[in-house]
Design an enzyme around this catalytic site. Structure first.
Site, PDB file in Angstrom:
ATOM      1  N   HIS A  59       0.870  -1.188   0.000  1.00 26.61           N
ATOM      2  CA  HIS A  59       0.000   0.000   0.000  1.00 26.61           C
ATOM      3  C   HIS A  59       0.904   1.235   0.000  1.00 26.61           C
ATOM      4  O   HIS A  59       2.018   1.195   0.530  1.00 26.61           O
ATOM      5  CB  HIS A  59      -0.828  -0.049   1.288  1.00 26.61           C
ATOM      6  CG  HIS A  59      -1.915   0.967   1.411  1.00 26.61           C
ATOM      7  ND1 HIS A  59      -1.672   2.270   1.763  1.00 26.61           N
ATOM      8  CD2 HIS A  59      -3.257   0.866   1.251  1.00 26.61           C
ATOM      9  CE1 HIS A  59      -2.828   2.928   1.819  1.00 26.61           C
ATOM     10  NE2 HIS A  59      -3.804   2.099   1.515  1.00 26.61           N
ATOM     11  N   GLN A 115      -4.659  -5.064   7.175  1.00 29.09           N
ATOM     12  CA  GLN A 115      -5.692  -6.001   6.722  1.00 29.09           C
ATOM     13  C   GLN A 115      -5.649  -7.315   7.498  1.00 29.09           C
ATOM     14  O   GLN A 115      -6.582  -8.112   7.388  1.00 29.09           O
ATOM     15  CB  GLN A 115      -5.535  -6.291   5.213  1.00 29.09           C
ATOM     16  CG  GLN A 115      -5.671  -5.071   4.333  1.00 29.09           C
ATOM     17  CD  GLN A 115      -7.058  -4.433   4.418  1.00 29.09           C
ATOM     18  OE1 GLN A 115      -8.031  -5.044   4.878  1.00 29.09           O
ATOM     19  NE2 GLN A 115      -7.155  -3.186   3.983  1.00 29.09           N
ATOM     20  N   LYS A 174     -10.482  -0.227  10.590  1.00 32.07           N
ATOM     21  CA  LYS A 174     -10.648  -1.472   9.821  1.00 32.07           C
ATOM     22  C   LYS A 174     -10.953  -2.637  10.758  1.00 32.07           C
ATOM     23  O   LYS A 174     -11.293  -3.722  10.324  1.00 32.07           O
ATOM     24  CB  LYS A 174      -9.380  -1.757   9.008  1.00 32.07           C
ATOM     25  CG  LYS A 174      -9.136  -0.700   7.924  1.00 32.07           C
ATOM     26  CD  LYS A 174      -7.942  -1.035   7.084  1.00 32.07           C
ATOM     27  CE  LYS A 174      -7.387   0.160   6.351  1.00 32.07           C
ATOM     28  NZ  LYS A 174      -7.997   0.378   5.048  1.00 32.07           N
ATOM     29  N   CYS A 214      -4.783   2.351  -3.635  1.00 37.33           N
ATOM     30  CA  CYS A 214      -3.540   2.891  -3.053  1.00 37.33           C
ATOM     31  C   CYS A 214      -2.382   1.912  -3.233  1.00 37.33           C
ATOM     32  O   CYS A 214      -1.554   1.730  -2.325  1.00 37.33           O
ATOM     33  CB  CYS A 214      -3.702   3.240  -1.577  1.00 37.33           C
ATOM     34  SG  CYS A 214      -4.900   4.529  -1.297  1.00 37.33           S
ATOM     35  N   ASP A 255       2.995  -4.429   7.976  1.00 35.81           N
ATOM     36  CA  ASP A 255       1.808  -3.596   7.835  1.00 35.81           C
ATOM     37  C   ASP A 255       0.617  -4.529   8.042  1.00 35.81           C
ATOM     38  O   ASP A 255       0.252  -5.293   7.151  1.00 35.81           O
ATOM     39  CB  ASP A 255       1.806  -2.959   6.438  1.00 35.81           C
ATOM     40  CG  ASP A 255       0.506  -2.241   6.140  1.00 35.81           C
ATOM     41  OD1 ASP A 255      -0.403  -2.282   6.987  1.00 35.81           O
ATOM     42  OD2 ASP A 255       0.402  -1.649   5.055  1.00 35.81           O
TER      43      ASP A 255
HETATM   44  C1  PLP Z   1      -2.504  -2.704   3.675  1.00 30.18           C
HETATM   45  C2  PLP Z   1      -2.816  -1.305   4.127  1.00 30.18           C
HETATM   46  N1  PLP Z   1      -1.848  -0.566   4.678  1.00 30.18           N
HETATM   47  C3  PLP Z   1      -2.060   0.689   5.115  1.00 30.18           C
HETATM   48  C4  PLP Z   1      -3.297   1.276   4.986  1.00 30.18           C
HETATM   49  C5  PLP Z   1      -3.503   2.667   5.491  1.00 30.18           C
HETATM   50  O1  PLP Z   1      -4.421   2.686   6.541  1.00 30.18           O
HETATM   51  P1  PLP Z   1      -4.971   4.070   7.126  1.00 30.18           P
HETATM   52  O2  PLP Z   1      -5.453   4.851   5.944  1.00 30.18           O
HETATM   53  O3  PLP Z   1      -6.071   3.648   8.042  1.00 30.18           O
HETATM   54  O4  PLP Z   1      -3.834   4.717   7.839  1.00 30.18           O
HETATM   55  C6  PLP Z   1      -4.342   0.551   4.400  1.00 30.18           C
HETATM   56  C7  PLP Z   1      -5.667   1.158   4.195  1.00 30.18           C
HETATM   57  O5  PLP Z   1      -6.345   0.880   3.228  1.00 30.18           O
HETATM   58  C8  PLP Z   1      -4.096  -0.780   3.972  1.00 30.18           C
HETATM   59  O6  PLP Z   1      -5.054  -1.524   3.418  1.00 30.18           O
END
Ligand code: PLP
Length: 410
Positions: free
Chosen positions: A128, A208, A231, A368, A205
């Site tokens: 991401h 998910q 999430k 993203c 990270d």
């Molecule tokens: C794999 C992953 N990493 C990071 C993020 C970023 O999360 P946030 O926008 O809640 O900081 C997301 C959000 O879609 C994600 O799916």
């Protein structure tokens, strides 16, 4: 179509009743298949947030009055609950605004203190943007360089390639525990062994993964873990950075301000120990308390049950989509509850718009993850992502909408 759902309560609708957001204005069910973007909230979380903002409200840490002391206990109880949920210790939990801030914190603080010219950072193709851009920013400042681990043919991070190509110049490996596009699940334990074999730190990270599977920091063996509350069926504006205590103890502050200091004079300021050193300013008090309620909710259902439930739905959806000739599927057959696909001759945005007319919400776009789209050779995909409240009726509604879309475009 038949699927056996480990969460029997989803079947009789009892669990869906906890989620006021899953109903349309006319009382019909909303087929929400965008939980990977943000989860709907159960009443228990909404009520906890309302109580914390209402009759229980006061700030934390500073007040000498009872209400503030009680709020402080609630805020710290949330930290303990998060620690218990992921198999960590209280002192290892930093409350941040979300996964994005958690990764920026590690990049700026740990990266700023430890990366030098000639060092390398290892990412993967499926990351991401939140797990790419902060590293590019700190690489630009420190002179470190970035390498990218490719994917296997079926869309997993290729750990054989990683093992063969990692070097002692790699100081940090940062990988998604579960891909937000492909649903692929990383063998995190093996990634940790590979990273540590050259002395690199591993950041996962877990955005998910935290809402979908049981976590145990000690068993994973990583050094940093990041996820977002929204999430995980909690509110927006709060997330978690877990970091090994010895690493946090040595990391310089990320932001300066109130609550993170020991003593301030114009000549010199000394800082509070971690985790307070990383929580400058008035914290996300009500959000932490509501996150506590969300973790209680998910914890009662059992993270292992959630994984089985959602991955079962994902497998069923893949089987159904495979029966339609004009569908291209992305990602491995076995995955967490996230399925990306493309319909031949139909832009994902058009599909999303037609599905919306049928009260089906999917995500269409690059998610993203533009470098991943480049690697897949598509500008965008359609993505259906499941939550603990999803069931076969959501899949059936999605398939009806896809068939209608294919008729329109035929
Ligand atoms: C794999 C992953 N990493 C990071 C993020 C970023 O999360 P946030 O926008 O809640 O900081 C997301 C959000 O879609 C994600 O799916």
């Amino acid at each position: 179509m038949s699927v056996s759902l480990p969460l029997a309560v989803v079947r009789d609708g009892a669990l869906r009743d906890d989620f006021p957001g899953l109903v349309n204005a006319d009382g019909s069910p909303w087929h929400y298949l965008d939980t990977a973007a943000s989860a709907q909230k159960p009443r228990q979380v909404i009520d906890a947030m309302a109580r914390a903002l209402g009759k229980d409200y006061a700030t934390v840490h500073r007040g000498v009055y009872t209400r503030s002391a009680e709020m402080t206990l609630g805020y710290e109880a949330a930290r303990r609950r998060v620690a218990g949920f992921i198999g960590g210790r209280e002192g290892e939990i930093v409350f941040v605004r979300g996964a994005t801030e958690a990764i920026n914190l590690v990049a700026a603080s740990w990266g700023g203190a430890n990366l030098r010219e000639g060092d390398r950072i290892m990412l993967s193709t499926l990351e991401h943007h939140s797990n790419i851009v902060p590293w590019q920013m700190i690489a630009g400042k420190t002179g470190a360089a970035i390498d990218v681990c490719p994917l296997t043919e079926d869309g997993r991070i290729d750990l054989d390639w990683l093992e063969a190509n990692i070097t002692p110049r790699h100081k940090l490996v940062a990988l998604a525990h579960v891909s937000n596009v492909l649903g692929s699940v990383l063998d995190a334990r093996r990634a940790a062994v590979i990273a540590h074999s050259v002395g690199a730190k591993l950041l996962l990270d877990g955005c998910q993964a935290a809402p979908r599977m049981a976590l145990d920091m000690a068993a994973l063996g990583c050094d940093f873990y990041a996820f977002s509350g929204h999430k995980l069926y909690g509110p927006t504006g709060i997330g978690v950075l877990w970091a090994r205590e010895d690493l946090l103890a040595e990391m310089p502050p990320y932001q300066g301000g109130g609550a993170m200091i020991e003593r301030v004079t114009f000549a010199r300021t000394t800082y509070a120990p971690a985790p307070q050193r990383f929580e400058a300013g008035t914290p996300m008090i009500t959000e932490a308390i509501a996150l506590h309620a969300a973790i209680d909710y998910v914890g009662a259902l059992g993270p292992d049950n959630l994984f089985a439930h959602e991955s079962g739905l994902a497998a069923t959806l893949r089987d159904e989509l495979r029966n339609l000739n004009s569908v291209r599927l992305f990602g491995p057959d076995e995955s967490a509850g996230i399925v990306s696909f493309a319909l031949e001759g139909v832009h994902p945005h058009d599909l999303g718009t037609i599905l919306d007319e049928e009260y089906v919400a999917i995500r269409a776009g690059h998610h993203c993850a533009q470098p991943l789209m480049d690697a897949l050779g598509v500008p965008a995909t359609a993505r259906a992502s499941f939550g603990l409240y999803s069931d076969e009726s959501d899949i059936a509604a999605l398939l009806r909408g896809i068939e209608r879309t294919l008729r329109i475009f035929a």
